[in-house]
Each structure stands twice: as structure tokens, then as C-alpha cells.
Write a protein that holds these residues in place. Structure first.
Motif: not given
Length: 741
Positions: A96-119
Motif C-alpha cells: 500500500g501507500f508508504r509501507p513501513t514494512m512492519r507488523v504490530s499488535g495489541d493484546f486485550f483481555q475480556t473478563t465479564g463485561a470489561t475489556t482491558s489492555y494487556v500489552g
């Protein structure tokens, strides 16, 4: 049905879109039949020419269709897994346009009715394999948390042809390279071609005209930058960030605010807390922008003013009176200001400040001043000599885009380092170099910087320092006069008793764009400025007794980085129970913000105001009581604009009597050597004079200014300082006389 070929080729260059109808694309067998029919017709008739033209047209359509069908689809964009407990949001940036040639991601955890960021994780140098129908991306990841399985493999099916979205991305984490058994696998469905998405709520004050768009072809620009119409969302779209308009933009009625159209830091912060309908004290992809009239400093074009507490970078403002105009040059400048201020909310520093990020980021050409970026100052643009600098050179070369490193941050920075309400401005996950800035191998700047203050402070006392910028060149030197860290051109490193070094980061980051310079020579050898550095985006900086080392760095107009000496101060331990009680009341996030703002009516700071009032009620004779008196006197001297949640703007009028009463105590305590520094004393006396004039006694105000000159002359020995303070006193007296005619 219509098909549009993707306007972006695999190498990232924009291509013109092609649109055609499927029903117009005839199969090759039909072309053969038409060709045979043409060959049976007599030579020369008009029908033969028409049929031959039809055949050529059909063949061209077929070639276009075949080319579209054989072009691999792009896989760039955002994907997300659908797990019941743990989810992965994946960003793929290899085409695509100006690719930085990387992949990345974020992990989230859902417990009950809440979702929290992990890393988060990022693979910065992956191996990319493009096979028929599939793309494989793998490499070692860098994670924001301890993990054994650092090898990341992403597999994405990729067919050929037009718009149908990429297939399911399979993400595997393992402890070793290919062949190792994965320890975790996620199936991530395609969500968006954008890497991140934010909601922008923008409101404007009556009388302002919010920016809409600018045609980059209206004025000369680089030949390599295609002419296009850019709005703020479109500028971020080119960076891979989706900016969604949240709610209906509001126009704020100012009829209840009186004649004062200027805004200060306290009013802006209070407006955001009360008026930003999406605001929460939490990390969220939400941002508020206020199009205001003007700032108390008329040279300020914009400000990212949200620097209180744990959740920052959620509010910014632009000042219409400074950037207004419908001509192309004004519209171009407005676009840059809006994009620039939003960039700060994404935790992007000025181009010349990136080495002060935590961890430090690489500087561009000439210490960052040569960056062709939204985040540079136009008037400070200076590529390495002998290339010309300044606004004309900047606009002639600026391609209206972020730099490569800025793209990487926007698209792939760890979640908390980018999301509004995440890490404080400039903060990542490491310590600053404990050497307090490295000494230059050579310094031919012709400038000298001195950092000074009291040698010792009581525990809980607001730490105020003074900077003196002078010239060492007998011929004189010209540079900008911006010494306040809020303007981004001066930084102060603080090394505490534990050995940890932090950069002072003021709660408000304002963007001053003016070409005005000061001349330092025999007539005016130095300029001075003092400021409070006890509280900033990282909280309180002097929370424990002990010895601290301070060092300042000033970036001159030509890019020179001028260092001060290492200045040592001691924070004394409390000696009595009263000292401990006063220190406890003086120290806290809200109190620190009130010292920075010099008071506020904000309900969010009510606990801090109550604590400072308790100091005055119970410990009015304590030496530190002078600081709550300064805050109270300063706040009473302002007409405080209050923007409520129902979008009504009202003003609490200044109380001259209350202001004079408290500022008198500040002056008296200082003259008894139990008060503030000389520059703050001068400020307090000037503010008192203005309140005396407002109370109907301009003669008393003029006497106060004469007294200020006498006091400062007694407390300093510099003829240049005496000239400056005399000129300032005369200016205030003229204003008082003019306003009371």
C-alpha cells in the motif's frame, strides 16, 4: 456491476483508478466470432470499419479485466481476533501507500463485561514471502511485557483482482524460528485498511471559522508531491489513521463571557473537562479540539493543554485570531496547525525534541530542524548548511506528510504510548541518559545559558528556576527569545537523589510560531525568564528531600544546542511537625497544577484549592504560605471563562480587592526575604498595579510601578536588567493611563 482497480500499486505509488462494467467485457470466443464476421464482409464498406473498431474496443476491455484479475490484493490494514477472553488487534503494514514494512499488535483481555489492555508487540524487520495466493510475514518481535515466545508468524490469504477484502490472518507465536511449535495462535478477521481510528469532537467559539480543506496545488509545492485537496481527516488518512467526526460540532455562544476573548491554560483545561462529551479519565481513542479566539500570548497558534493526572493528551486547541484567513497561504497554515496539534495528542514531539522522548528517538537532519514534517516549526526549518531555511524553503519542499519515523509511531507505537489518555506526553518505557545532555565537542553558537535558583528549598516549596541567555560574541547574536519550556525550545533535565534522571515536561505544550527574534549585544547582553518546574506531565519532580542536579538545554534559531552548567539544589527535610503538615498540603497533583496555572476555578481542582486554603487558614505565618497567596491573588485577578457541559460560556469577573490583598502579602513577604524570586516579584507587582487601576485608582497603580523599579534596582546589580524593568514599568503605566481615560 462496476469494478474499480485499486489506486495504489504494490510499490506504494498512487495510480489513477480505472472503472469499467463487467457486462462490457466480452469473452474471447465472442471476439473471435466478430472477427470472423468482419472477414466475410466485402472490403471497404463502412460496416467493416465499425465492426473492426468494436473488436479493438472489446480486446482492450478484456486486457484491462485480465490485468485487474491478476493484480494481487493488498493485505495492509487492521485485523482483529474474536476470542471470548483474549483478543489480538493486528496491524499489517507491508504494502500500500508508504509501507513501513512492519507488523504490530495489541493484546486485550475480556473478563465479564470489561475489556482491558494487556500489552503490545512490533516486528520491525520481518521476512516477507509472497507466494501465489498467500503472504507470509515473520520475524522476532519486540514486546512491551516479558514473553518467551518472541517469534511471530503471520499468514494471510491473498487472491487477485479488485476490492474483496483480505482473508483471515493467522498469527502464530513461538519460541523459535520456522518449524517450532506455536505456543499461541490467533485468527484475525480484516477490519479496516486504517491502522488506527480515533473519534474527534471539535467545537468552536462564536466568531471563529473552523478550517475545512486546502488544495495543495494552490501554491508552489514539491514536484514529487501530487496536488490534492487535504482536510485534517484526509491528512491523517494518508498516514493510515482514520479520524472520525464525533457528534455534531457545536458553536459556543460567547455573549455571556464579556469582552475578554482571550483564553489561558486554566480556562482551556476547565473547558475540556466540562465540555468534552466523550471525555473519560481513561485511555481512549477520543480527542477534543476547541477552535478558540486567541491565547493570552498572541503569538501562540495552538496548544495541547491536557497534562493533568494519569490520563493526558485528550485536549487541544487552535487560536483562530492568529491563523485566520481565506487566502491560500492562510488556509495552508491552518491545515498545518490543526494537524500539528493533533499530532501532539498522538504523543508526537516537535521534530527538534525527539531526542527528549523516553526512550529517545533519532533526530532528523540538523538536529531535527531540517525535518520536512507536520511536527516541525515552519519558521525554524533549517536543513544542514548551506541549504536555505525559513518558511519559504519549508513550504517549497514540504510534501504535506509525516516523516518515516513519525509514521512508525502513529501506526505501530505501543498502545499506551499513542492512545489519548495513555502515557504522558513524551513518555515511553525507559530512563533518560543520566549524563544530563552530552556536552558538545565544539560550541561556536556565540550564546551562553545559565540556570540559577535558590540553593536550597524547603520540603514542599514550589521549585522556581531562572534562565539567563546571553551572548559571548562581541559583535552580538540574534536568536529567538523563547526560554519557557512550554514553548518546546528549552528543556531541563532533573537528576534526583536516587540517580534517576527525568526531563521536565510542562503540563501545557504550546506551539509558538513567530519569526520575531531578539538581538543580544552590548546594549542588551542577556534576557531572563523564570518558571515553576515542580510539577509537569510526569507528576511532582521534587517529592523527596535530598540533592538534585539540574541542567538546561536551549535550541537556538540556527539549531545550535546551548547547554547550561550543571546546577545543584537541595530540598531540605522538614524540621518540625508544622513543616510536615504544610508540605503535605502543598504537595499533590492538583496543587502542582494550580501552581502551574496560577490558580483555577475548575471543579476538577477543588481538592487542591481546599488544601491551599487550609495552609492559609491554619499556617498563615509559615514561610510557604506565600505561594498559596500568590495563587489566590493571581486567580482573583483574572476574568475566568467557564464553559459548562451544556455549552454555555460565562465569565466570573475578577475581584481586584481580593487580588490586591493577597499580592500585597506576597510582596511584603518577599521584601522580608521570605518570599518569591525577583522575576516572580516583578510579575506580582505588575499584576497588582493592573488590579489597582481596575479598582479605579490609576495613580496608585503608577506608584506601584515606580516602587517596583526601586525594589528591583535594590535587589539586582545589572544595568541591563535595570533598563528592562524601567521600560516595562513605563509600558504598564502607559497602559493604565490609556485604559482609564
Amino acid at each position: 456491476m462496476a469494478v474499480t482497480t485499486d489506486p495504489t500499486s504494490l510499490d506504494g505509488h498512487a495510480q489513477p483508478a480505472q472503472v469499467y462494467k463487467i457486462e462490457d467485457l466480452i469473452r474471447p470466443s465472442e471476439v473471435e466470432q466478430l472477427t470472423e464476421a468482419v472477414s466475410t464482409l466485402p472490403e471497404g464498406p463502412e460496416q467493416t470499419a465499425q465492426l473492426q473498431a468494436k473488436v479493438a474496443q472489446l480486446e482492450a476491455h478484456i486486457a484491462l479485466r485480465d490485468a485487474a484479475d491478476s493484480t494481487p490484493r493488498l493485505v495492509r490494514g487492521r485485523y482483529r481476533s474474536a476470542g471470548a477472553q483474549q483478543q489480538l488487534e493486528l496491524r499489517v503494514d507491508v504494502d500500500g501507500f508508504r509501507p513501513t514494512m512492519r507488523v504490530s499488535g495489541d493484546f486485550f483481555q475480556t473478563t465479564g463485561a470489561t475489556t482491558s489492555y494487556v500489552g503490545s508487540f512490533i516486528v520491525e524487520a520481518p521476512t516477507i514471502t509472497s507466494e501465489p495466493g498467500v503472504v507470509k510475514i515473520e520475524g522476532q518481535g519486540r514486546f512491551s511485557f516479558p514473553v518467551a515466545s518472541r517469534h511471530v508468524r503471520v499468514t494471510i490469504p491473498r487472491g487477485a483482482g479488485g476490492p474483496p477484502q483480505p482473508g483471515m490472518a493467522i498469527v502464530q507465536f513461538s519460541a523459535g524460528p520456522e518449524g517450532s511449535a506455536p505456543t499461541a495462535t490467533f485468527q484475525c478477521a480484516f477490519m479496516s485498511p486504517h491502522f488506527r481510528s480515533i473519534q474527534l469532537e471539535q467545537d468552536s467559539v462564536a466568531g471563529t471559522v473552523p478550517f475545512v480543506s486546502y488544495d495543495t496545488g494552490s501554491l508552489p509545492q514539491p514536484a514529487s508531491s501530487p496536488a490534492r485537496v487535504l482536510s485534517v481527516p484526509k491528512a491523517y488518512d494518508e498516514a493510515g489513521i482514520e479520524v472520525q467526526t464525533a457528534g455534531v460540532p457545536s458553536v459556543i455562544d460567547t455573549s455571556g463571557a464579556g469582552a475578554d476573548a482571550t483564553w489561558d491554560d486554566a480556562e482551556l483545561h476547565n473547558a475540556m473537562v466540562n465540555h468534552f462529551s466523550l471525555w473519560q479519565d481513561a485511555p481512549l481513542w477520543r480527542l477534543w479540539m476547541l477552535v478558540a479566539t486567541s491565547y493570552v500570548d498572541p503569538t501562540v497558534r495552538g496548544i495541547m493543554f491536557d497534562g493533568l493526572g494519569a490520563f493526558q493528551r485528550q485536549g487541544s486547541a487552535v487560536f483562530h485570531d492568529k491563523i485566520k484567513g481565506s487566502d491560500p497561504a492562510s488556509q495552508r497554515a491552518q491545515l498545518r496547525t490543526y494537524v500539528h496539534e493533533l499530532g501532539h495528542a498522538f504523543n508526537l514531539l516537535h521534530s527538534f525534541q525527539k531526542d527528549l522522548a523516553v526512550p529517545p528517538q533519532p533526530l532528523g537532519p540538523n538536529g531535527g530542524l531540517g525535518d520536512l514534517s507536520w511536527m516541525n516549526y515552519v519558521q525554524n526549518f533549517q536543513p544542514p548548511p548551506p541549504a536555505p531555511g525559513g518558511p519559504a524553503a519549508y513550504w517549497a519542499a514540504f510534501p504535506f506528510q509525516f516523516t518515516e519515523n513519525e509514521l512508525i509511531h502513529l501506526r505501530h507505537g505501543f498502545h499506551r504510548n499513542v492512545v489519548m489518555g495513555g502515557q504522558p506526553f513524551g513518555l515511553g518505557a525507559a530512563e533518560v541518559d543520566p549524563d544530563l545532555f552530552g556536552d558538545p565537542l565544539a560550541d561556536n553558537s556565540g550564546l551562553a545559558l545559565e540556570l540559577r535558583s535558590e540553593n536550597a528549598f524547603r520540603f514542599g516549596q514550589p521549585v522556581v528556576v531562572e534562565l539567563r541567555l546571553s551572548t559571548t560574541d562581541q559583535r552580538g547574536r540574534s536568536t529567538h527569545g523563547r526560554l519557557d519550556p512550554k514553548d518546546g525550545l528549552t528543556s531541563i533535565a532533573i537528576c534526583g537523589p536516587s540517580g534517576e534522571t527525568r526531563i521536565y515536561r510542562p503540563p501545557m505544550t504550546r506551539c509558538v510560531e513567530t519569526e520575531t527574534e531578539v538581538r543580544l549585544d552590548a546594549e542588551r547582553p542577556a534576557i531572563y525568564e523564570s518558571f515553576y518546574i515542580g510539577y509537569g506531565k510526569d507528576g511532582l519532580y521534587f517529592q523527596q528531600p535530598g540533592r538534585y542536579q539540574l541542567r538546561a538545554q536551549y535550541i537556538a534559531s540556527d539549531g545550535s544546542r546551548v547547554l547550561s552548567q550543571v546546577h545543584q539544589v537541595t530540598v531540605r527535610s522538614p524540621r518540625t511537625e508544622q513543616d510536615e503538615n504544610v508540605a503535605e498540603l502543598m504537595m499533590g497533583d492538583e496543587q502542582g497544577m494550580l501552581f502551574h496555572l496560577l490558580g483555577s476555578d475548575s471543579e476538577m481542582l477543588s481538592s487542591g484549592n481546599m488544601a491551599l486554603e487550609e495552609v492559609l487558614d491554619r499556617y498563615s505565618d509559615h514561610p510557604l504560605a506565600v505561594y498559596p497567596q500568590l495563587v489566590k491573588g493571581a486567580n482573583a485577578s483574572r476574568d475566568f471563562k467557564y464553559l459548562s457541559a451544556d455549552k454555555r460560556l460565562t465569565t466570573r469577573s475578577a475581584d481586584p480587592s481580593e487580588s490586591i490583598r493577597n499580592l500585597d502579602r506576597v510582596v511584603d513577604a518577599t521584601l522580608a526575604d521570605r518570599g518569591v524570586d525577583n522575576l516572580t516579584l516583578g510579575w506580582a507587582m505588575k499584576r497588582r498595579a493592573r488590579m489597582e487601576a481596575r479598582a479605579g485608582d490609576p495613580d496608585r497603580a503608577r506608584r506601584t510601578m515606580d516602587r517596583m523599579v526601586e525594589v528591583i534596582r535594590e535587589r539586582t546589580y545589572s544595568p541591563a536588567v535595570h533598563r528592562d524593568i524601567e521600560a516595562e514599568a513605563e509600558r504598564v503605566k502607559e497602559e493604565v493611563t490609556r485604559e482609564n481615560r
